[in-house]
Enzyme design. Sequence first.
Site, PDB file in Angstrom:
ATOM      1  N   ASN A 186       0.910  -1.196  -0.057  1.00  0.00           N
ATOM      2  CA  ASN A 186      -0.043  -0.068  -0.041  1.00  0.00           C
ATOM      3  C   ASN A 186       0.889   1.233   0.047  1.00  0.00           C
ATOM      4  O   ASN A 186       1.681   1.322   0.931  1.00  0.00           O
ATOM      5  CB  ASN A 186      -1.069  -0.036   1.425  1.00  0.00           C
ATOM      6  CG  ASN A 186      -1.886   1.141   1.418  1.00  0.00           C
ATOM      7  OD1 ASN A 186      -1.393   2.212   1.076  1.00  0.00           O
ATOM      8  ND2 ASN A 186      -3.234   0.977   1.698  1.00  0.00           N
ATOM      9  N   HIS A 196      -5.766   3.542  -1.492  1.00  0.00           N
ATOM     10  CA  HIS A 196      -6.895   4.045  -1.209  1.00  0.00           C
ATOM     11  C   HIS A 196      -7.153   5.563  -1.707  1.00  0.00           C
ATOM     12  O   HIS A 196      -6.426   6.479  -1.283  1.00  0.00           O
ATOM     13  CB  HIS A 196      -6.826   4.005   0.489  1.00  0.00           C
ATOM     14  CG  HIS A 196      -8.076   4.344   1.102  1.00  0.00           C
ATOM     15  ND1 HIS A 196      -8.386   4.228   2.445  1.00  0.00           N
ATOM     16  CD2 HIS A 196      -9.568   4.678   0.665  1.00  0.00           C
ATOM     17  CE1 HIS A 196      -9.612   4.466   2.600  1.00  0.00           C
ATOM     18  NE2 HIS A 196     -10.161   4.728   1.510  1.00  0.00           N
ATOM     19  N   THR A 213      -8.315   3.887   8.508  1.00  0.00           N
ATOM     20  CA  THR A 213      -9.330   2.912   8.622  1.00  0.00           C
ATOM     21  C   THR A 213      -9.677   2.502  10.082  1.00  0.00           C
ATOM     22  O   THR A 213      -8.919   1.645  10.462  1.00  0.00           O
ATOM     23  CB  THR A 213      -9.268   2.166   7.438  1.00  0.00           C
ATOM     24  OG1 THR A 213      -9.022   2.712   6.286  1.00  0.00           O
ATOM     25  CG2 THR A 213     -10.857   1.541   7.295  1.00  0.00           C
ATOM     26  N   GLU A 247     -11.107  -8.923   2.994  1.00  0.00           N
ATOM     27  CA  GLU A 247      -9.965  -8.793   3.753  1.00  0.00           C
ATOM     28  C   GLU A 247     -10.213  -8.516   5.195  1.00  0.00           C
ATOM     29  O   GLU A 247     -10.886  -7.422   5.822  1.00  0.00           O
ATOM     30  CB  GLU A 247      -9.248  -7.369   3.294  1.00  0.00           C
ATOM     31  CG  GLU A 247      -7.949  -7.159   3.803  1.00  0.00           C
ATOM     32  CD  GLU A 247      -7.177  -6.028   3.180  1.00  0.00           C
ATOM     33  OE1 GLU A 247      -7.502  -5.702   2.100  1.00  0.00           O
ATOM     34  OE2 GLU A 247      -6.412  -5.470   4.029  1.00  0.00           O
ATOM     35  N   ARG A 291      -9.354   8.289  -1.100  1.00  0.00           N
ATOM     36  CA  ARG A 291     -10.273   8.699  -0.288  1.00  0.00           C
ATOM     37  C   ARG A 291     -10.915  10.061  -0.497  1.00  0.00           C
ATOM     38  O   ARG A 291     -10.501  10.516  -1.469  1.00  0.00           O
ATOM     39  CB  ARG A 291      -9.455   9.043   1.321  1.00  0.00           C
ATOM     40  CG  ARG A 291      -8.887   7.919   2.034  1.00  0.00           C
ATOM     41  CD  ARG A 291      -8.222   8.432   3.299  1.00  0.00           C
ATOM     42  NE  ARG A 291      -9.234   8.436   4.255  1.00  0.00           N
ATOM     43  CZ  ARG A 291      -9.438   7.660   5.340  1.00  0.00           C
ATOM     44  NH1 ARG A 291      -8.463   6.532   5.325  1.00  0.00           N
ATOM     45  NH2 ARG A 291     -10.260   7.886   6.283  1.00  0.00           N
ATOM     46  N   HIS A 333       0.866   6.246   2.014  1.00  0.00           N
ATOM     47  CA  HIS A 333       1.700   7.335   2.843  1.00  0.00           C
ATOM     48  C   HIS A 333       2.879   7.870   2.330  1.00  0.00           C
ATOM     49  O   HIS A 333       3.832   8.627   2.842  1.00  0.00           O
ATOM     50  CB  HIS A 333       1.937   6.518   4.320  1.00  0.00           C
ATOM     51  CG  HIS A 333       0.616   6.425   4.873  1.00  0.00           C
ATOM     52  ND1 HIS A 333      -0.395   7.535   5.097  1.00  0.00           N
ATOM     53  CD2 HIS A 333       0.099   5.085   5.485  1.00  0.00           C
ATOM     54  CE1 HIS A 333      -1.450   6.837   5.573  1.00  0.00           C
ATOM     55  NE2 HIS A 333      -0.993   5.479   5.896  1.00  0.00           N
ATOM     56  N   GLU A 389      -8.772   0.584  -2.576  1.00  0.00           N
ATOM     57  CA  GLU A 389      -9.481   0.707  -1.588  1.00  0.00           C
ATOM     58  C   GLU A 389     -10.531   1.793  -1.592  1.00  0.00           C
ATOM     59  O   GLU A 389      -9.994   2.851  -2.206  1.00  0.00           O
ATOM     60  CB  GLU A 389      -8.611   0.694  -0.300  1.00  0.00           C
ATOM     61  CG  GLU A 389      -8.013  -0.556   0.065  1.00  0.00           C
ATOM     62  CD  GLU A 389      -6.907  -0.228   1.136  1.00  0.00           C
ATOM     63  OE1 GLU A 389      -6.855   0.993   1.865  1.00  0.00           O
ATOM     64  OE2 GLU A 389      -6.121  -1.028   1.686  1.00  0.00           O
ATOM     65  N   HIS A 411      -3.702  -4.462   7.794  1.00  0.00           N
ATOM     66  CA  HIS A 411      -3.946  -3.207   8.508  1.00  0.00           C
ATOM     67  C   HIS A 411      -3.144  -3.403   9.808  1.00  0.00           C
ATOM     68  O   HIS A 411      -3.346  -4.232  10.574  1.00  0.00           O
ATOM     69  CB  HIS A 411      -5.438  -2.999   9.069  1.00  0.00           C
ATOM     70  CG  HIS A 411      -5.417  -1.572   9.235  1.00  0.00           C
ATOM     71  ND1 HIS A 411      -5.262  -0.760  10.138  1.00  0.00           N
ATOM     72  CD2 HIS A 411      -6.094  -0.316   8.407  1.00  0.00           C
ATOM     73  CE1 HIS A 411      -5.300   0.529  10.357  1.00  0.00           C
ATOM     74  NE2 HIS A 411      -6.095   0.746   9.291  1.00  0.00           N
ATOM     75  N   ARG A 436      -7.022  13.075   0.773  1.00  0.00           N
ATOM     76  CA  ARG A 436      -5.586  13.394   1.851  1.00  0.00           C
ATOM     77  C   ARG A 436      -4.404  12.785   1.312  1.00  0.00           C
ATOM     78  O   ARG A 436      -3.276  13.471   1.713  1.00  0.00           O
ATOM     79  CB  ARG A 436      -6.146  13.252   3.180  1.00  0.00           C
ATOM     80  CG  ARG A 436      -5.973  11.763   3.565  1.00  0.00           C
ATOM     81  CD  ARG A 436      -6.164  11.369   5.036  1.00  0.00           C
ATOM     82  NE  ARG A 436      -7.458  11.671   5.567  1.00  0.00           N
ATOM     83  CZ  ARG A 436      -7.994  11.079   6.630  1.00  0.00           C
ATOM     84  NH1 ARG A 436      -7.149  10.237   7.496  1.00  0.00           N
ATOM     85  NH2 ARG A 436      -9.100  11.318   7.114  1.00  0.00           N
TER      86      ARG A 436
END
Length: 241
Positions: free
Chosen positions: A6, A42, A100, A150, A44, A9, A69, A193, A48
């Site tokens: 992922n 993801h 999340t 998931e 969003r 970030h 996602e 996660h 962000r």
Amino acid sequence: MRLGVNIDHVATVRQARRTFEPNPVFAALIAQQAGADQITLHLREDRRHIQDRDLELIKELITVPINLEMAPTQEMKEIALRVKPDRVTLVPERREEITTEGGLDVVSLKDYLKDFIKAFKEAGIEVSLFIDPQEDQVRASAEVGADAIELHTGEYANLWNDHKFKEAKEEIKRLRRAGELAKSLGLRVYAGHGLTYQNVKEILSLSDIVEELNIGHSIVANAVIFGFERAVKEMLKLIKG
Ligand code: PXP
């Protein structure tokens, strides 16, 4: 066990300055080159971190499967059906959350999700639901027609990180029970996660059930630390020659 990397970030750091670096598309290419089985991102609602353009470029350039996602909203549905990732993972989203928190409440959203998922199936996009390891959520996921779940490993990760190893072991058992039930209902099982270089080991005991882990924050965090010395040296070279 497959690894979905992922890259959200990387974009978080870029968005801190609204600049061009670090580029999550570049990170996705490096992750792929390093052997990642999948790129996860993801988009969003509040944008962000990942931006629409990142998703489009990643779809264009990446050859391993892409797992998008997204919150189960009409806006995201339209984007996903246009960009066509290999998989969508439906997640709950609240603007004020840091990340999340908790899985999707499939039980409460059953009728909505049953209808929401149809278009993805018609488009040949795999649908996975990010859920807590609870029997009712697993059963509801099968009932709405998802292809996969998931399992949310956040609770396990928090317990492990707090050194509550006995409780963490119990949580592994919960994940196993939920995973076994999902498999028996014909769902594929993924997990993710909060997984880190420290707490991932115990999760591997689920490798007979869980096909894939999606890991983001810890990989990006370690990339910053592993790469810091080189980055400082490169800047010193420019300044001091
Ligand atoms: N899986 C899902 C469904 C997520 O929402 C996230 C966070 O975006 C992850 C996995 C990765 O979590 P982490 O960044 O804590 O590794």
